[in-house]
Design a protein around this motif. Structure first.
Motif, short mmCIF file in Angstrom:
data_model
loop_
_atom_site.label_atom_id
_atom_site.label_comp_id
_atom_site.label_asym_id
_atom_site.label_seq_id
_atom_site.Cartn_x
_atom_site.Cartn_y
_atom_site.Cartn_z
N ALA A 100 0.85 -1.19 0.00
CA ALA A 100 0.00 0.00 0.00
C ALA A 100 0.88 1.25 0.00
CB ALA A 100 -0.91 0.01 1.22
N CYS A 101 0.46 2.26 -0.73
CA CYS A 101 1.20 3.53 -0.82
C CYS A 101 0.24 4.67 -0.50
CB CYS A 101 1.74 3.72 -2.24
SG CYS A 101 2.94 2.49 -2.74
N TRP A 102 0.83 5.80 -0.14
CA TRP A 102 0.06 7.02 0.06
C TRP A 102 -0.15 7.69 -1.29
CZ3 TRP A 102 -2.41 7.98 4.35
CH2 TRP A 102 -1.92 7.52 5.57
N TYR A 103 -1.37 8.18 -1.52
CA TYR A 103 -1.70 8.94 -2.71
C TYR A 103 -2.35 10.25 -2.28
CZ TYR A 103 -0.77 4.65 -5.21
OH TYR A 103 -0.14 3.54 -5.71
N ALA A 104 -2.06 11.32 -2.99
CA ALA A 104 -2.66 12.62 -2.70
C ALA A 104 -3.98 12.72 -3.46
CB ALA A 104 -1.73 13.75 -3.12
N VAL A 105 -5.03 13.06 -2.74
CA VAL A 105 -6.36 13.20 -3.32
C VAL A 105 -6.75 14.67 -3.29
CG1 VAL A 105 -8.79 12.60 -3.04
CG2 VAL A 105 -7.04 10.87 -2.65
N VAL A 161 2.85 9.18 -3.18
CA VAL A 161 3.61 10.17 -2.41
C VAL A 161 4.59 9.36 -1.55
CG1 VAL A 161 3.48 11.96 -0.63
CG2 VAL A 161 1.65 11.74 -2.33
N PRO A 162 5.88 9.69 -1.59
CA PRO A 162 6.84 8.93 -0.77
C PRO A 162 6.44 8.92 0.70
CG PRO A 162 8.00 10.34 -2.32
CD PRO A 162 6.54 10.72 -2.39
N ASP A 163 6.54 7.75 1.33
CA ASP A 163 6.19 7.60 2.75
C ASP A 163 6.94 8.62 3.61
OD1 ASP A 163 4.47 5.50 2.24
OD2 ASP A 163 5.89 3.94 2.85
N GLU A 164 8.21 8.88 3.27
CA GLU A 164 9.01 9.81 4.08
C GLU A 164 8.39 11.20 4.13
OE1 GLU A 164 11.02 8.70 0.85
OE2 GLU A 164 10.36 6.92 1.91
N GLN A 165 7.78 11.63 3.04
CA GLN A 165 7.18 12.97 3.00
C GLN A 165 5.95 13.03 3.89
OE1 GLN A 165 6.64 14.19 -1.10
NE2 GLN A 165 8.82 13.96 -1.54
N VAL A 166 5.10 12.00 3.84
CA VAL A 166 3.91 11.97 4.70
C VAL A 166 4.35 11.85 6.16
CG1 VAL A 166 1.80 10.71 5.27
CG2 VAL A 166 2.46 11.01 2.87
N GLU A 167 5.34 11.01 6.44
CA GLU A 167 5.84 10.84 7.80
C GLU A 167 6.45 12.15 8.33
OE1 GLU A 167 8.45 7.50 7.39
OE2 GLU A 167 6.77 6.12 7.08
#
Length: 184
Positions: A12-17, A98-104
């Protein structure tokens, strides 16, 4: 929390909505009810009305939230069909994680409770206007040089430029607007 289908099918990855204006919380709630993990970065701001003051959660990135899922047609469609969703961001017709590091990093900043606020995304080479200070209202190109920002003003006709150091906090991107008409 991943759904059973996500656990079985891959990473699973983060996506910007991108959402309709002021629909961020509604979209996050609906996606949560559908079993998706969503993250709506927000900070507390004091709003004052005539009769009272109230702490209000304000989206850090108005019009956007993050959703974590495994990219597949079966999972993408319910996200896109949520009330208020405009699109999932990407490039060339493809959604982009979106890279996990950016969300984290955003999560860590907000958890720290250090005062913060949204800031325009400024890239080297972008056209900017100075908001305050001795250079107020001047427009030019933002250039970085060894951790310093410079405003470069160019005269294209003679092929010459001049640069001055500016605080990045004192500039804002110049919107797409028509150039001023100059009387001949």
């Amino acid at each position: 929390m991943l759904t059973r289908l996500e656990e079985m099918s891959g990473q699973a990855c983060w996506y910007a909505v991108h959402t309709r204006s002021n629909f961020e919380q509604r979209v996050a709630g609906e996606l949560g009810r559908k079993g998706f993990e969503s993250y709506l970065p927000a900070y507390e701001e004091t709003h004052q009305w005539r009769d009272r003051k109230k702490q209000v959660a304000v989206p850090l990135f108005p019009g956007y939230l993050f959703v974590r899922f495994v990219d597949s047609q079966e999972l993408r469609l319910p996200v896109l069909r949520a009330t208020g969703v405009v699109r999932i961001l990407g490039n060339g017709g493809m959604i982009e994680a979106v890279p996990d590091e950016q969300v984290e990093a955003v999560q860590g900043l907000l958890r720290s409770k250090v005062p913060c606020h949204a800031h325009p995304f400024l890239r080297e080479g972008v056209r900017v206007r100075v908001k305050r200070g001795a250079l107020q209202d001047l427009e030019g190109t933002l250039v970085r040089f060894k951790n310093r920002a410079r405003l470069v003003i160019s005269v294209a006709l003679i092929g010459q430029s001049v640069a001055a150091e500016v605080d990045v906090r004192d500039v804002e991107p110049v919107g797409n607007r028509r150039p001023r008409q100059v009387a001949a």
